[in-house]
Write a protein that holds these residues in place. Structure first.
Motif, short mmCIF file in Angstrom:
data_model
loop_
_atom_site.label_atom_id
_atom_site.label_comp_id
_atom_site.label_asym_id
_atom_site.label_seq_id
_atom_site.Cartn_x
_atom_site.Cartn_y
_atom_site.Cartn_z
N GLY A 161 14.20 -15.38 -8.68
CA GLY A 161 14.74 -14.64 -7.55
C GLY A 161 14.48 -13.16 -7.59
N LYS A 162 13.94 -12.66 -8.69
CA LYS A 162 13.74 -11.23 -8.82
C LYS A 162 12.32 -10.85 -8.47
CE LYS A 162 17.15 -10.76 -12.44
NZ LYS A 162 17.43 -10.29 -13.77
N ASP A 163 12.17 -9.64 -8.01
CA ASP A 163 10.84 -9.10 -7.71
C ASP A 163 10.35 -8.36 -8.95
OD1 ASP A 163 8.55 -8.37 -6.37
OD2 ASP A 163 9.49 -6.62 -5.43
N THR A 164 9.97 -9.12 -9.97
CA THR A 164 9.54 -8.52 -11.22
C THR A 164 8.03 -8.39 -11.24
OG1 THR A 164 9.49 -10.70 -12.26
CG2 THR A 164 11.49 -9.40 -12.54
N ARG A 165 7.57 -7.30 -11.84
CA ARG A 165 6.14 -7.06 -12.01
C ARG A 165 5.90 -6.71 -13.47
NH1 ARG A 165 7.25 -4.14 -7.21
NH2 ARG A 165 6.31 -5.14 -5.42
N CYS A 166 4.81 -7.18 -13.99
CA CYS A 166 4.43 -6.89 -15.36
C CYS A 166 3.28 -5.90 -15.33
CB CYS A 166 4.04 -8.16 -16.10
SG CYS A 166 5.39 -9.33 -16.20
N ASN A 167 3.59 -4.64 -15.37
CA ASN A 167 2.59 -3.58 -15.34
C ASN A 167 2.46 -3.00 -16.74
OD1 ASN A 167 2.21 -3.81 -12.58
ND2 ASN A 167 3.93 -2.49 -12.15
N TYR A 168 1.71 -3.69 -17.57
CA TYR A 168 1.56 -3.26 -18.95
C TYR A 168 0.44 -2.26 -19.14
CZ TYR A 168 4.68 -7.08 -20.04
OH TYR A 168 5.74 -7.92 -20.08
N PHE A 169 -0.59 -2.33 -18.30
CA PHE A 169 -1.75 -1.48 -18.49
C PHE A 169 -1.62 -0.21 -17.66
CE2 PHE A 169 -3.27 -5.81 -19.33
CZ PHE A 169 -3.65 -5.63 -20.65
N PRO A 170 -2.20 0.89 -18.12
CA PRO A 170 -2.06 2.17 -17.41
C PRO A 170 -2.57 2.13 -15.97
CG PRO A 170 -2.97 2.53 -19.58
CD PRO A 170 -2.92 1.05 -19.38
N ASN A 171 -3.65 1.43 -15.72
CA ASN A 171 -4.19 1.33 -14.36
C ASN A 171 -3.16 0.71 -13.42
OD1 ASN A 171 -6.60 1.67 -12.65
ND2 ASN A 171 -6.46 -0.56 -12.47
N SER A 172 -2.53 -0.37 -13.84
CA SER A 172 -1.53 -1.05 -13.01
C SER A 172 -0.31 -0.18 -12.79
CB SER A 172 -1.10 -2.36 -13.67
OG SER A 172 -2.19 -3.22 -13.81
N ARG A 173 0.12 0.53 -13.83
CA ARG A 173 1.31 1.37 -13.69
C ARG A 173 1.08 2.51 -12.71
NH1 ARG A 173 2.26 1.11 -19.73
NH2 ARG A 173 0.98 2.96 -19.74
N VAL A 174 -0.09 3.14 -12.78
CA VAL A 174 -0.38 4.26 -11.88
C VAL A 174 -0.45 3.78 -10.43
CG1 VAL A 174 -2.18 5.91 -11.20
CG2 VAL A 174 -1.50 5.71 -13.59
N LEU A 175 -1.18 2.68 -10.19
CA LEU A 175 -1.31 2.17 -8.82
C LEU A 175 0.04 1.71 -8.26
CD1 LEU A 175 -4.69 0.23 -9.06
CD2 LEU A 175 -4.26 2.48 -8.06
N ASN A 176 0.86 1.08 -9.09
CA ASN A 176 2.20 0.66 -8.64
C ASN A 176 3.07 1.87 -8.32
OD1 ASN A 176 4.28 -1.16 -8.05
ND2 ASN A 176 5.11 -0.92 -10.10
N ASP A 177 2.97 2.91 -9.13
CA ASP A 177 3.75 4.13 -8.89
C ASP A 177 3.33 4.78 -7.57
OD1 ASP A 177 5.59 6.21 -9.54
OD2 ASP A 177 3.88 7.44 -10.15
N LEU A 178 2.03 4.82 -7.30
CA LEU A 178 1.55 5.43 -6.06
C LEU A 178 1.97 4.61 -4.83
CD1 LEU A 178 -2.05 6.48 -7.12
CD2 LEU A 178 -0.07 7.97 -6.80
N ARG A 179 1.97 3.30 -4.95
CA ARG A 179 2.36 2.45 -3.82
C ARG A 179 3.85 2.48 -3.56
NH1 ARG A 179 -0.92 -1.36 -6.50
NH2 ARG A 179 0.97 -2.42 -7.13
N SER A 180 4.66 2.76 -4.57
CA SER A 180 6.11 2.70 -4.40
C SER A 180 6.70 3.99 -3.81
CB SER A 180 6.78 2.40 -5.74
OG SER A 180 6.58 3.47 -6.65
N LYS A 181 5.93 5.05 -3.74
CA LYS A 181 6.41 6.34 -3.22
C LYS A 181 6.01 6.51 -1.76
CE LYS A 181 6.04 8.69 -7.61
NZ LYS A 181 5.43 9.78 -8.35
N VAL B 232 -8.52 3.24 -11.61
CA VAL B 232 -8.23 4.65 -11.84
C VAL B 232 -9.18 5.16 -12.91
CG1 VAL B 232 -6.49 6.32 -12.53
CG2 VAL B 232 -5.81 4.30 -11.25
N ASP B 233 -9.89 6.24 -12.60
CA ASP B 233 -10.79 6.87 -13.57
C ASP B 233 -10.01 7.97 -14.29
OD1 ASP B 233 -12.85 7.89 -15.03
OD2 ASP B 233 -14.14 8.35 -13.33
N PHE B 234 -9.50 7.63 -15.46
CA PHE B 234 -8.65 8.58 -16.20
C PHE B 234 -9.46 9.72 -16.81
CE2 PHE B 234 -5.92 4.82 -16.10
CZ PHE B 234 -4.75 5.39 -15.68
N ASP B 235 -10.77 9.53 -17.00
CA ASP B 235 -11.59 10.60 -17.56
C ASP B 235 -11.72 11.76 -16.57
OD1 ASP B 235 -12.01 9.22 -19.91
OD2 ASP B 235 -13.86 8.28 -19.20
#
Length: 125
Positions: free
Chosen positions: A27-47, A78-81
């Protein structure tokens, strides 16, 4: 106790455990964002997402649409370099590579603040 009996007890416990874990997280909207690319994109989409004047001018052209931007923020890399992600700065600039629906490679420059994200520039490769 024989090996078969121990294995049967193990499987019964595993199935019951998986059932309860599935019941808890279904029932929960859980996401597993373990990698930096996923975390950055999720953060940008949530704002709240804003467009700069330069990006709005490019979006007025016919080769790109806001759907392409949303897809790039969902599936892009995401190109972190090339990104400027200094710790302690209020604004971080991320370079995100993606594609349009017509398979045209694009690069997005997105500035990320604590309260919002702004698309600064769209570059056609």
């Amino acid at each position: 106790m024989k090996f078969f009996q121990r294995f049967a007890y193990y499987l019964v416990g595993l199935v019951i455990g998986l059932f309860f874990v599935g019941l808890i997280f279904s029932g929960k909207d859980t996401r597993c964002n373990y990698f930096p690319n996923s975390r950055v994109l999720n953060d940008l989409r949530s704002k709240p997402f804003n467009y700069s004047e330069k990006a709005s001018a490019v979006l007025a052209e016919s080769w790109i649409d806001t759907i392409d931007i949303k897809n790039t923020l969902q599936f892009g890399d995401v190109d972190f370099d090339q990104s400027n992600t200094e710790f302690g700065k209020n604004t971080k600039l991320y370079i995100i590579e993606g594609k349009t629906l017509k398979n045209q490679p694009i690069i997005l420059k997105v500035s990320n603040k604590a309260e919002s994200a702004t698309l600064e520039e769209i570059i056609k490769k």
